[in-house]
Design an enzyme around this catalytic site. Sequence first.
Site: not given
Length: 443
Positions: A25-26, A29
């Site tokens: 998920h990170e 980003h």
Amino acid sequence: MVTVLLFIGGVVFVAIGIALSIALHEVGHLLPAKLFKVRVTRYMIGFGPTLWSKKKGETEYGIKAIPAGGYVAMVGMYPPNPADGSVRPSSTGMFQTIATEARSAAHEEVGPEDANRVFYKLPVWKKIIIMLGGPFMNLLIGVVLMGVLLMGFGTAQATTTLADVNACQVAFGEPTPTDLNNCTKTPAAAAGLRPGDTIKSFDGQDVTNWTAFTDDVRASAGKTVPLVYVRGGETITTNITPVLTARPVIDANGVAKVDADGKALTVQVGFLGVGPSAAMVRQPASAVLPAVGNNIVQIGGVVFQLPQKLVGVAQAAFSSEPRDPNGPISVVGVGRVAGEVAAMEEIPLSSRAATLIGLLAGVNLALFVFNLIPLLPLDGGHVAGALYEGARRTVAKVFKRKDPGPFDIAKLLPVTYVAAVVLMAMGALLIYADIVKPVNLFG
């Protein structure tokens, strides 16, 4: 001992899966932020004290002590205070002070070389891509895992082979007789059908699908028709007469419909008294996205009803009421379910593995939906701020006004802190409930 080890193995499997999902998920980003030349100072999994870290280039990568999420730190998340020589535009009020301190913290690492590498100067579309990168990664993981589940393991589907043959006719809502030898036999029992028989044709029509067979039976009440089935390699033909009986009306979600008084609605249909066996049937690739869509809709319904669901969780946690099996659970609850599934030695290993993969797919789809909520500190809150910035700049351009500049999302930090406290309270309630009153998914 084997059961305990299997339970622990299931918990560890899901824990590692969730940790990897958070890490990816990170990454969702991190990658677009670096692609758009924003300086990323930290990529961290977890919160609290740092257990391990390593700096590579301008970014520090690390793992922290509390495995409850992660974050990517980008310079210039908030625009600076306007410097026009006048007094500070914010007052000494608590909320304004919070916003000012957040802006200061966001700029404490910004040097002259970073003037064009700060997040707040990005075009709106780039901000949205960066903030949606995390949820999109969870969606991608969910799609891949759902593909593995459906295409690799398959789904349980009813076959035309019988698993159950009811001995007695029982009216809807009535208890099953204790003496199965002294009752009115079902048409199936009277015709001599047994578990393991495979239905080949009904009323002259080939039977290849259990649902179609059921529809034909329901429409044939009182009519004597030929039935062909296979038992031990031998093809047998008999006559059978479905009886007219009351059955509950089921909606599209598999839930029995009720009237205004809460009484179950029924319909008179043909009935034989048989039940199908199930088999895992692999699905085509075309079935993956619709299945993902259905899961997202169901998860969205739970999120939409979250306040109401949490009231039910609290009532169950502090009373004798049972938990709603379709309600929200915490990471602790997910781990417990994974352990229970892994420890079910009576279930084939492939079925247990499929269930664990489905569980991880559901977690990632839930993270995708939850992070889209337009509320800080969730990713959806940053997206909403970017959209607002784009809207007001568009309005200013249309009316030939001065560009209002980047939207100062730091002004929303007081609301963010309130939301964060609420989210932590919700998490604590779910964890407590999952410990003292866990969801019973397996009877």
